[in-house]
Design an enzyme around this catalytic site. Sequence first.
Site, PDB file in Angstrom:
ATOM      1  CD  GLN A   3      -7.029  -4.605   3.965  1.00 36.99           C
ATOM      2  OE1 GLN A   3      -7.991  -5.352   4.130  1.00 36.99           O
ATOM      3  NE2 GLN A   3      -7.169  -3.305   3.778  1.00 36.99           N
TER       4      GLN A   3
ATOM      5  CG  ASP B 248       0.153  -2.695   6.174  1.00 33.30           C
ATOM      6  OD1 ASP B 248      -0.817  -2.785   6.966  1.00 33.30           O
ATOM      7  OD2 ASP B 248       0.084  -2.089   5.094  1.00 33.30           O
TER       8      ASP B 248
ATOM      9  CB  CYS C  19      -3.603   3.264  -1.729  1.00 32.79           C
ATOM     10  SG  CYS C  19      -4.683   4.675  -1.460  1.00 32.79           S
TER      11      CYS C  19
ATOM     12  CG  HIS D  97      -1.960   0.975   1.313  1.00 28.86           C
ATOM     13  ND1 HIS D  97      -1.737   2.301   1.632  1.00 28.86           N
ATOM     14  CD2 HIS D  97      -3.300   0.863   1.126  1.00 28.86           C
ATOM     15  CE1 HIS D  97      -2.880   2.956   1.642  1.00 28.86           C
ATOM     16  NE2 HIS D  97      -3.855   2.106   1.324  1.00 28.86           N
TER      17      HIS D  97
ATOM     18  CE  LYS E  42      -7.498  -0.071   6.183  1.00 25.58           C
ATOM     19  NZ  LYS E  42      -8.393   0.253   5.055  1.00 25.58           N
TER      20      LYS E  42
END
Length: 424
Positions: free
Chosen positions: A213, A210, A383, A133, A236
């Site tokens: 997700q 990261d 992104c 991202h 999220k």
Amino acid sequence: MDFSHSPSSFSASGLEALRSQFPILSREVYGRPLVYLDNAATTQKPLCVLDAMRDEYLNANANVHRGVHYLSQQATELHEGARERVRQFINARSVSEIVFTRGTTEAVNLLADCFSHSLMAPGDEVILTVMEHHSNIVPWQLAAQRRGIALRVVPMADDGTLDVDAYRRLFTPRTRLVSLCHVSNVLGVVNPVAAFIAIAHEQGVPVLLDGAQSAPHMPIDVQQLDCDFFAFSGHKMYGPTGIGVLYGKEVWLDRLPPYQGGGEMIATVSFEQTTFQELPYKFEAGTPDYVATHGLATAIDFLSALGMDSIQAYEAQLTAYCMEQLARVPGISIYGPALPTSNGDNAPRHDAVVSFNVNGIHHSDLGTLLDRLGIAVRTGHHCAQPLMQRMGISGTVRASLALYNTTDDVDRFVSALQRVVKMF
């Protein structure tokens, strides 16, 4: 509402009860029932999260830390209790390793700024991947411009999996950090992060994951993963916007300087010298969003009551169903790795994100027309422009699933897509 840890939480009756906690899912758009499939961008919030935040504003609203009065102490207990809930959720060793941020983006920026400033010299290197991202690219580019460091990029195979052998070859004596996504926000591929971390640690190099997700969709155990840093966002994972977390091993956080200066993060201040608070407070300048941390903790309680293993299993089944139904659409191209086959194939697992294009139809046209039929999906480059360049496309349609989505949602989505495709 108390949901059990059993798979029955995702039975027809269990899903109906669960969805009732999200009133927005029952609304209509353009006179049609809403099918919300933009969860990778942000999830909807259950009533328990909204009620908890409202209750704090109504009954326990006061600035946290150092206040001697009752409301301040109550708000502080909620805020620091949220830190403990985050620690439990990701199995961190200590609350000292839990830094509250505004989200994954600020967490990565914090690390990029502090790490490059204190632990890197011109010519040192950071390893990223082609599927990152922008929030895990641009902060490192800014650090590169300021510090003269270099970025090295792990390539990807045509099936959407990272090249582990190429990754291994990228390490040099100047490699100082690896920063990569746990799950791609475009392809849904779950990266082999255990292998990536082990390879990096063989070289004495720390790793940032990261987890924006991954945290909403699967159990996270940072001690088992042995990652050095892990970042994720509240919004999220059914929590409020404007709150996120940077986990860091205490040994690494201790070595980093503060990110910002101001109240909360200081021990003493004079015009001659300032000393800083202990971990994690030296990274948390200013009044924290203590109501949002309480909302995040409530979202974590909501997820934990359902059980992350149960959520992962249910969403895996729903993702498989979605991909199977989409495959019937003429001219469709679905990106990312295929699902494991029934014969025990060990293909990488495709998480709750499905990106696709349909031959001859621009992704934004598809998204616009689907919207008119009540289907909320995301279109564009998500992104992740370097990834789009690698795949030779300008963007995709992305359907991203959550624990409150159903096979009926998928059927409505695929039916609407087939209707739209026939228009062209």
